[in-house]
Design a protein around this motif. Sequence first.
Motif, mmCIF file in Angstrom:
data_model
loop_
_atom_site.group_PDB
_atom_site.id
_atom_site.type_symbol
_atom_site.label_atom_id
_atom_site.label_comp_id
_atom_site.label_asym_id
_atom_site.label_seq_id
_atom_site.Cartn_x
_atom_site.Cartn_y
_atom_site.Cartn_z
ATOM 1 N N ARG A 50 91.575 24.677 -12.377
ATOM 2 C CA ARG A 50 92.782 24.800 -11.567
ATOM 3 C C ARG A 50 93.094 23.438 -10.959
ATOM 4 N N PRO A 51 94.378 23.064 -10.874
ATOM 5 C CA PRO A 51 94.727 21.752 -10.302
ATOM 6 C C PRO A 51 94.098 21.500 -8.931
ATOM 7 N N GLN A 52 93.937 22.588 -8.142
ATOM 8 C CA GLN A 52 93.349 22.426 -6.809
ATOM 9 C C GLN A 52 91.917 21.914 -6.877
ATOM 10 N N ASN A 53 91.269 22.088 -8.041
ATOM 11 C CA ASN A 53 89.889 21.634 -8.204
ATOM 12 C C ASN A 53 89.784 20.359 -9.036
ATOM 13 N N PHE A 54 90.899 19.732 -9.341
ATOM 14 C CA PHE A 54 90.864 18.488 -10.113
ATOM 15 C C PHE A 54 89.991 17.454 -9.393
ATOM 16 N N PRO A 55 89.201 16.692 -10.129
ATOM 17 C CA PRO A 55 88.334 15.699 -9.486
ATOM 18 C C PRO A 55 89.099 14.644 -8.693
ATOM 19 N N THR A 56 90.332 14.336 -9.094
ATOM 20 C CA THR A 56 91.116 13.345 -8.348
ATOM 21 C C THR A 56 91.398 13.825 -6.929
ATOM 22 N N LEU A 57 91.730 15.110 -6.791
ATOM 23 C CA LEU A 57 91.965 15.653 -5.448
ATOM 24 C C LEU A 57 90.653 15.748 -4.680
ATOM 25 N N ARG A 58 89.569 16.106 -5.362
ATOM 26 C CA ARG A 58 88.257 16.154 -4.710
ATOM 27 C C ARG A 58 87.858 14.755 -4.213
ATOM 28 N N LEU A 59 88.164 13.751 -4.999
ATOM 29 C CA LEU A 59 87.839 12.372 -4.596
ATOM 30 C C LEU A 59 88.657 11.963 -3.372
ATOM 31 N N ALA A 60 89.912 12.401 -3.309
ATOM 32 C CA ALA A 60 90.742 12.111 -2.142
ATOM 33 C C ALA A 60 90.152 12.770 -0.897
ATOM 34 N N GLN A 61 89.658 14.012 -1.055
ATOM 35 C CA GLN A 61 89.023 14.711 0.059
ATOM 36 C C GLN A 61 87.709 14.041 0.448
ATOM 37 N N PHE A 62 86.973 13.582 -0.562
ATOM 38 C CA PHE A 62 85.703 12.906 -0.307
ATOM 39 C C PHE A 62 85.931 11.610 0.468
ATOM 40 N N ALA A 63 86.957 10.866 0.080
ATOM 41 C CA ALA A 63 87.296 9.620 0.790
ATOM 42 C C ALA A 63 87.674 9.930 2.235
ATOM 43 N N ALA A 64 88.414 11.020 2.447
ATOM 44 C CA ALA A 64 88.812 11.405 3.799
ATOM 45 C C ALA A 64 87.603 11.801 4.636
ATOM 46 N N LEU A 65 86.642 12.472 4.025
ATOM 47 C CA LEU A 65 85.420 12.851 4.742
ATOM 48 C C LEU A 65 84.642 11.607 5.160
ATOM 49 N N ILE A 66 84.534 10.639 4.260
ATOM 50 C CA ILE A 66 83.840 9.384 4.575
ATOM 51 C C ILE A 66 84.540 8.679 5.731
ATOM 52 N N LEU A 67 85.870 8.659 5.681
ATOM 53 C CA LEU A 67 86.657 8.006 6.724
ATOM 54 C C LEU A 67 86.507 8.716 8.064
ATOM 55 N N ASN A 68 86.383 10.033 8.008
ATOM 56 C CA ASN A 68 86.389 10.856 9.218
ATOM 57 C C ASN A 68 85.012 11.041 9.834
ATOM 58 N N SER A 69 83.961 10.788 9.062
ATOM 59 C CA SER A 69 82.616 11.164 9.522
ATOM 60 C C SER A 69 81.602 10.046 9.323
ATOM 61 N N ASN A 70 81.509 9.181 10.271
ATOM 62 C CA ASN A 70 80.478 8.152 10.235
ATOM 63 C C ASN A 70 79.153 8.764 10.694
ATOM 64 N N HIS A 71 78.059 8.460 9.990
ATOM 65 C CA HIS A 71 76.745 9.030 10.306
ATOM 66 C C HIS A 71 76.832 10.563 10.327
ATOM 67 N N LEU A 72 77.321 11.123 9.236
ATOM 68 C CA LEU A 72 77.575 12.567 9.161
ATOM 69 C C LEU A 72 76.313 13.391 9.382
ATOM 70 N N PHE A 73 75.206 12.999 8.774
ATOM 71 C CA PHE A 73 73.982 13.790 8.918
ATOM 72 C C PHE A 73 73.498 13.791 10.364
ATOM 73 N N SER A 74 73.623 12.664 11.035
ATOM 74 C CA SER A 74 73.215 12.591 12.439
ATOM 75 C C SER A 74 74.015 13.576 13.285
ATOM 76 N N LYS A 75 75.287 13.754 12.936
ATOM 77 C CA LYS A 75 76.123 14.715 13.660
ATOM 78 C C LYS A 75 75.672 16.142 13.370
ATOM 79 N N ILE A 76 75.334 16.394 12.107
ATOM 80 C CA ILE A 76 74.970 17.749 11.697
ATOM 81 C C ILE A 76 73.717 18.246 12.403
ATOM 82 N N ILE A 77 72.715 17.395 12.549
ATOM 83 C CA ILE A 77 71.481 17.848 13.193
ATOM 84 C C ILE A 77 71.652 18.041 14.701
ATOM 85 N N GLU A 78 72.744 17.496 15.246
ATOM 86 C CA GLU A 78 73.005 17.674 16.671
ATOM 87 C C GLU A 78 73.827 18.928 16.956
#
Length: 434
Positions: free
Chosen positions: A269-297
Amino acid sequence: MNFSEDFLHYVWQFKSFDHFDLKTADGQNLKVIHQGFLNKNAGPDFNQAKIEMGKTVWVGNVEIHLKSSDWLKHHHQTDLAYENVILHVVYEHDVEIKRMDGSVLPVLILKYRIANELIEKYENLYLSLNDFPCAAQIGSVDQLIIDSFLSRTLIERFEQKTHLLFESLEEARGNWDETFYQFMARNFGFKVNALPFEFLAEAIPQQIFRKHKNNQQQIEALVFGTAGFLNHHFEEEYPNKLKSEFGFLQKKYTITPIEASNWKFMRMRPQNFPTLRLAQFAALILNSNHLFSKIIEIKDIKELSHLFEDLPVNPYWKEHYHFHKKALSVNTQIGKKSVENILLNTVALFLFAYGKHTGTQSYINRAILLLESLPPEKNAITDKFIEAGVKIEKAFASQAILQLKKQYCDHKKCLSCGIGIRILKPNTIASIIP
């Protein structure tokens, strides 16, 4: 005799044989005070058994075979580890066995002491052609018994995955944030594109992203450029800017892009295209510095979910599924099911592993609580168990079922399975065959 030696192990371990007027093959009165403990290592099958023969109580090992002659077949007569066997338990007694000192080894014959009902139940499981051995019987097992064993298989699943995680952690020199980033990247591929996402994380370490954490265009250029999607001529301004930006960053960090052909688009499905997933992945990286450190807190499950929601995905993707394909309207956010998948397969695993690594039970408890709060996975395996009468209401159970199927059902280890043991348990002791 359509059963294995493991079946006799089960019969002995759970005392599932007729104990009336027990005698050895040579006529000695016999009483099993304690059957001993199953030995999963080399040596006799059961250790520390306590047996009364005649008027003497013996403590030692018990060896179990289908036939007495298997003792010779397995070369136990030359192995000192078997010299302290106090009882030889067999289905059929076809030859007298002597120890190295010439003394005759006492034998208990089970051939006429195992209930026909038990043998039939075992054969029904072992010879089953169903999707899993007990598909026809599991519906009659109390759900509490099933849930109890599923708790064990879930921990087994976590333990196995944790072992692999620790190997990656060692390669990352103990860096939890980097290891989490690698596993998260693979999870973003959602099976079909897991491998190219893994290649992406290997090609561009998280520390490079951190140097550009305040620059969305550079983060996106690094993601799409390393993924191999910027090696084209573009008519639109956005991808051309990314291409130009990546040209500079590629030289700066000596990045080798992966082949774009690694990414799978077919039958998706287009919603699962890797290009859109990569855009979401880039946004997660931009939005979440030290993501694991946040998760354990974070202790609140809803707050954990929020980390993967409302991501700052570039507006370009509201009208695109691909650089070369424009669309009328695109939902750029990660779907609820996908967020649950990430929480299930990456976040819960890392909480469990971190708890194991630090010896902190609270993290392990949070991992299990997280699975108890998420809905179950829907797949062909869980569907079969539900059809057979098993209740699978949370991700805790669906994950445990996957482990049960892979480690027990597929190998027909019914005699090591708490559910299989309950199914095999005779309701009555069958009459002795004369």
